[in-house]
Design an enzyme around this catalytic site. Structure first.
Site, short mmCIF file in Angstrom:
data_model
loop_
_atom_site.label_atom_id
_atom_site.label_comp_id
_atom_site.label_asym_id
_atom_site.label_seq_id
_atom_site.Cartn_x
_atom_site.Cartn_y
_atom_site.Cartn_z
CG ASP A 24 -2.07 0.94 1.13
OD1 ASP A 24 -2.30 1.47 0.03
OD2 ASP A 24 -2.74 1.17 2.15
CG HIS A 41 0.15 1.76 -9.29
ND1 HIS A 41 -0.11 1.47 -7.97
CD2 HIS A 41 -0.94 2.43 -9.76
CE1 HIS A 41 -1.31 1.96 -7.65
NE2 HIS A 41 -1.82 2.55 -8.72
CG LEU A 135 9.54 -17.41 -2.85
CD1 LEU A 135 9.34 -17.44 -1.33
CD2 LEU A 135 9.96 -15.99 -3.27
#
Ligand code: FPP
Length: 251
Positions: A24, A41, A135
């Site tokens: 955020d 972004h 991962l």
């Protein structure tokens, strides 16, 4: 560059197996610099790279990123398009590097709502990274916790109606098998950046016993050192899952 924090993470005890992140603050980061939101972004994509690399270094098994929520569809079309464009860019640019790092990407959410070229780009990314064994990176796209639970309720109701399942057999496992996150352990640690203290419809079932780390840093400024700091914070927690601490005598 060797990181003192990473050394402390490795010495500090149990590393969380699964970290989830609400990324955020991109818009505020851009606004404070007089830039359009989409540049926030874009800068946030660099933090995604940082945090993925940091997760591999720290030895996490799963990293889940809230990349686009069901509520984000209500943003101006221009911003939605910019976010979809970034997901495509990420999928095309990063695939080889993610593969090299041993990262296997999964895309979870209501992808039927996502445009064809974005859907195909992220599905190809998942395809190209299949088999990565260091991962698992879960990109939550067009994802909402309530919608996920509604879908699960409908799927379970259908199974009961067809006679495949008794309603008395609906337990944690049956419900979890109907979620987008089927097969994933619950997050041990949730990080939310930008100083907000909300779940914002993220993984409502899965976060029941998750430790929360709220960072004041805007997502575009969040780097692997912040991730290591969050893990160190996690390592200081006493997780009880509703029970008493180990070592406390019964009275
Ligand atoms: C929230 O910031 C962030 C988003 C809605 C999108 C997150 C997307 C990225 C970090 C870029 C691409 C992601 C990937 C996985 C490649 P906000 O816009 O709500 O910020 P604000 O609260 O300051 O307005």
């Amino acid at each position: 560059m060797p990181s003192d924090r990473l050394d402390r993470v490795r010495l500090g005890g149990v590393v969380p197996s699964h970290v989830a992140v609400i990324m955020d603050g991109n818009g505020r980061w851009a606004g404070e610099r007089g830039l359009p939101r989409h540049l926030g972004h874009r800068e946030g994509m660099k933090s995604v790279r940082e945090v993925v690399e940091g997760s591999v270094e720290a030895g996490l098994d799963n990293l889940t990123l809230f990349a686009f929520s069901t509520e984000n569809w209500k943003r101006p079309l221009q911003e939605v398009s910019a976010l979809m464009g970034l997901l495509q860019l990420y999928a095309r640019k990063e695939a080889a590097d993610l593969r090299r790092q041993g990262v296997e990407v999964h895309v979870l959410g209501d992808l039927d709502r996502v445009d064809e070229s974005t859907r195909s780009a992220v599905e190809q990314l998942a395809e190209r990274t299949r088999g990565g064994d260091r991962l698992r990176l879960n990109l939550m796209i067009s994802y909402g916790g309530r919608e996920e639970l509604l879908r699960a309720a409908r799927a379970l109701a259908d199974r009961v109606r067809s006679g495949e399942l008794q309603s008395s057999e609906i337990d944690d496992e049956a419900l979890e098998d109907s979620l987008f996150t089927r097969g994933l352990p619950d997050p041990d640690l949730l990080i939310r950046t930008s100083g907000e203290h909300r779940l914002s419809n993220f993984m409502l079932w899965q976060l029941a016993y998750t430790e929360l780390h709220m960072s004041p840093v805007y997502w575009p400024e969040f780097d692997r050192e912040h991730l290591f700091e969050a893990i160190l914070d996690y390592q200081r927690r006493d997780r009880r899952f509703g029970r008493v601490s180990a070592g406390v005598q019964a009275s």
